[in-house]
Design an enzyme around this catalytic site. Structure first.
Site, PDB file in Angstrom:
ATOM      1  N   CYS A   1      -2.347   9.066   2.571  1.00 22.47           N
ATOM      2  CA  CYS A   1      -2.065   8.589   1.212  1.00 22.47           C
ATOM      3  C   CYS A   1      -3.248   8.864   0.285  1.00 22.47           C
ATOM      4  CB  CYS A   1      -1.672   7.120   1.217  1.00 22.47           C
ATOM      5  SG  CYS A   1      -2.868   6.079   2.044  1.00 22.47           S
TER       6      CYS A   1
ATOM      7  N   GLU B   1       0.876  -1.180   0.000  1.00 18.57           N
ATOM      8  CA  GLU B   1       0.000   0.000   0.000  1.00 18.57           C
ATOM      9  C   GLU B   1       0.907   1.222   0.000  1.00 18.57           C
ATOM     10  OE1 GLU B   1      -3.136  -0.032  -0.337  1.00 18.57           O
ATOM     11  OE2 GLU B   1      -3.608  -2.124   0.086  1.00 18.57           O
TER      12      GLU B   1
END
Ligand code: ADP
Length: 526
Positions: free
Chosen positions: A281, A247
């Site tokens: 993010c 990720e």
């Protein structure tokens, strides 16, 4: 405040201790023992021994520990929030809603769904294999290594850990050295919830420890962090053919059409860009606004942004930055943008930042930006939002897709049909319509990126199964002595040809097919 910075930079510097420093105040909160690198191999041995016991428990028994953990976390909520806020500098409201709540919600999701998702799944069997049974089984992988970052240090560690544990795996967590207090908190929570010894081990330390654990041949690696480190981990994992989920970063676009609810879109853009000081993010990092509303949109955004409160009190909106290293990246990108013609509508250039309060960057709106600037190409991970006008749907889609990243995106318009059409054309792992970031907190949806934003998915059904070996099984009763596709082949070729033409062609001819099948059976029995 250079002193804060040097203390923060020293977090990982000591050989045996990690220093937990509150970035909002510069105060050292605690020193935490590092996990000795020479004990990595023992940690894996312990994990594999624990996994044998843990994976043999019935799912209900494993989930009873999850429930204990949820109750424990609910009782300690205020304390947990306080620890996260002091370790990261984020406001307590953000610690609660964006770091703790998703873990509690994931626990509920696992308690309600893990048994169904990871139980044996029956599937159909082709007609030619009549009489057999087919199913899929999920088996623990073994020792799962989770390496987690500092921006949401609780949820980005605990959700993958819990996903692995639900599947019967043992877990070794290497939390970020930037937020070691939360790493310690996670260790204590699992211990106090009564998880069996070594089912969860937390190895506190820096990147050298992360690298040693990666080299230690885990059975699966779940990594959240930068693209640079993701590539290093993937390269190491490839050497041992270890499966991974990565990720990584994002440069998420937000597209606002002229028919959108402007008030809502402005509020969404501000929150999407500045929550957690932009250290998300999935935060909004590029804002594309249709030209007819561009000027009004920028003006309204400015009006609201200058009213945001910075600090670490209960009523403040924006906390401090967490990592001083990130501060440097934000500075460099801003300087590059301004050199190439960008203008600040709010906030200040790095030269004017208050050196006694440097970890609090005033939220910055940038205009006159273009695609040659790093601020449009690279992940910023700070409270900066560049805004670009667009003239057509196609232009907005092209600009949004013109990125190395593909984690998240949002589309804003009152025409929901148009919104869905645009979303379908965006190269992204996640998207929202008239909202930002929200899909990540629906645990029923998969989460992950495309392009350099990552590999694989967690959350949702597939995200739970990803932590298990997926085993395909076909079972025969074992009563008959033959199979039609086994030896001998004598006499069967022409019969197979006709049979397959019949059953796979447009005209099924079931009666003739049954006869051909029985003739093949006769040859098979010879
Ligand atoms: P950031 O720069 O945002 O801190 P990183 O990707 O460097 O992001 O760090 C994320 C996590 O990865 C942290 O826990 C860090 O200690 C760990 N890490 C950094 N370098 C490595 C490496 N080479 N191998 C394994 N883990 C690493």
């Amino acid at each position: 405040m250079p002193e804060v910075k040097s203390k923060l930079s020293a977090k990982a510097a000591s050989a045996q201790k990690l220093q937990a420093v509150n970035p909002a105040t510069g105060r050292i909160i605690k020193e935490i023992d590092e996990f000795p690198i020479k004990q990595v191999s023992a940690a894996y041995q312990n994990a594999r021994a624990a996994e044998k016991e843990w994976s043999s428990l019935r799912m209900k028994e494993r989930l009873a520990y999850f429930r204990e953990l949820r109750y424990l976390m609910s009782r300690k909520l205020e304390q947990i929030v306080q620890i996260i806020s002091s370790d990261t500098g984020k406001t307590k409201t953000e610690a609660l809603t964006a770091d703790v709540m998703p873990v509690l919600d994931a626990l509920v999701y696992f308690e309600q769904n893990a048994e169904r998702i990871l139980s044996r799944q029956s599937t159909s069997t082709p007609l030619l294999f009549l009489g057999k049974k087919s199913y899929i089984e999920y088996m623990s992988r073994g020792a799962v290594l989770v390496i987690s970052p500092w921006n949401f240090p609780l949820q980005l560690a605990m959700i993958p850990m819990l996903s692995a544990l639900a599947g019967g795996n043992a877990v070794i967590l290497k939390p970020s050295e930037v937020t070691p207090l939360v790493g310690l908190l996670i260790e204590v929570l699992f211990k106090e919830a009564g998880f069996p010894e070594h089912t969860v081990q937390v190895a506190h330390g820096g990147k050298e420890l992360g690298a040693a654990l990666t080299k230690g041949k885990p059975d699966f690696i779940f990594f959240t962090g930068s693209v640079k480190t993701g590539k290093i981990i993937q390269a190491q994992a490839a050497r041992d053919l270890i499966p991974t989920i990565l990720e990584l970063g994002g440069k998420d676009p937000m597209i606002v059409f002229k028919d959108a609810n402007i008030e809502r879109a402005v509020n969404g853009a501000i929150w999407g860009a500045f929550t957690n000081s932009g250290q998300v993010c999935m935060s909004t990092e590029r804002l594309y606004v249709e030209r007819p509303i561009y000027n009004a949109f920028v003006a309204k955004m400015r009006e609201k942004v200058i009213q945001l409160k910075q600090g670490y009190g209960d009523n403040d909106d924006i906390g401090s930055m967490t990592s001083p290293l990130q501060l440097d990246i934000v500075k460099e990108q801003l300087e590059d943008a301004v050199c190439k013609g960008a203008k600040l509508i709010t906030g200040e250039l790095p030269d004017y930042w208050d050196s006694s309060n440097e970890m609090f960057i005033k939220p910055i709106i940038l205009v006159d930006v273009n695609e040659d600037m790093d601020i449009i190409k690279e992940e910023t991970f700070g409270p900066v939002i560049p805004i670009i006008p667009f003239d057509s749907e196609e232009e907005a889609i092209n600009m949004a897709n013109n990125s190395l990243y593909g984690l998240n995106a949002s589309v804003w318009t009152n025409d929901l049909e148009k919104a869905e059409k645009v979303v379908s054309k965006l190269v992204t792992g996640n998207a929202a319509i008239n909202d930002v970031m929200v899909s990540v907190v629906n645990h029923g949806l998969p989460f992950g990126g495309v392009k350099q934003s990552g590999i694989g998915r967690y959350h949702g059904e597939g995200g739970l199964r990803a932590f298990c070996h997926e085993k395909a099984v076909m079972a025969d009763t074992g009563k008959k002595n033959y199979e039609i596709q086994w030896y001998p082949y004598k006499g069967k070729h022409q019969l197979f040809l006709k049979l397959f033409q019949n059953i796979f062609g447009p005209d099924k001819k079931w009666g003739e097919s049954a006869k051909l099948y029985l003739d093949i059976v006769k040859y098979s029995k010879k």
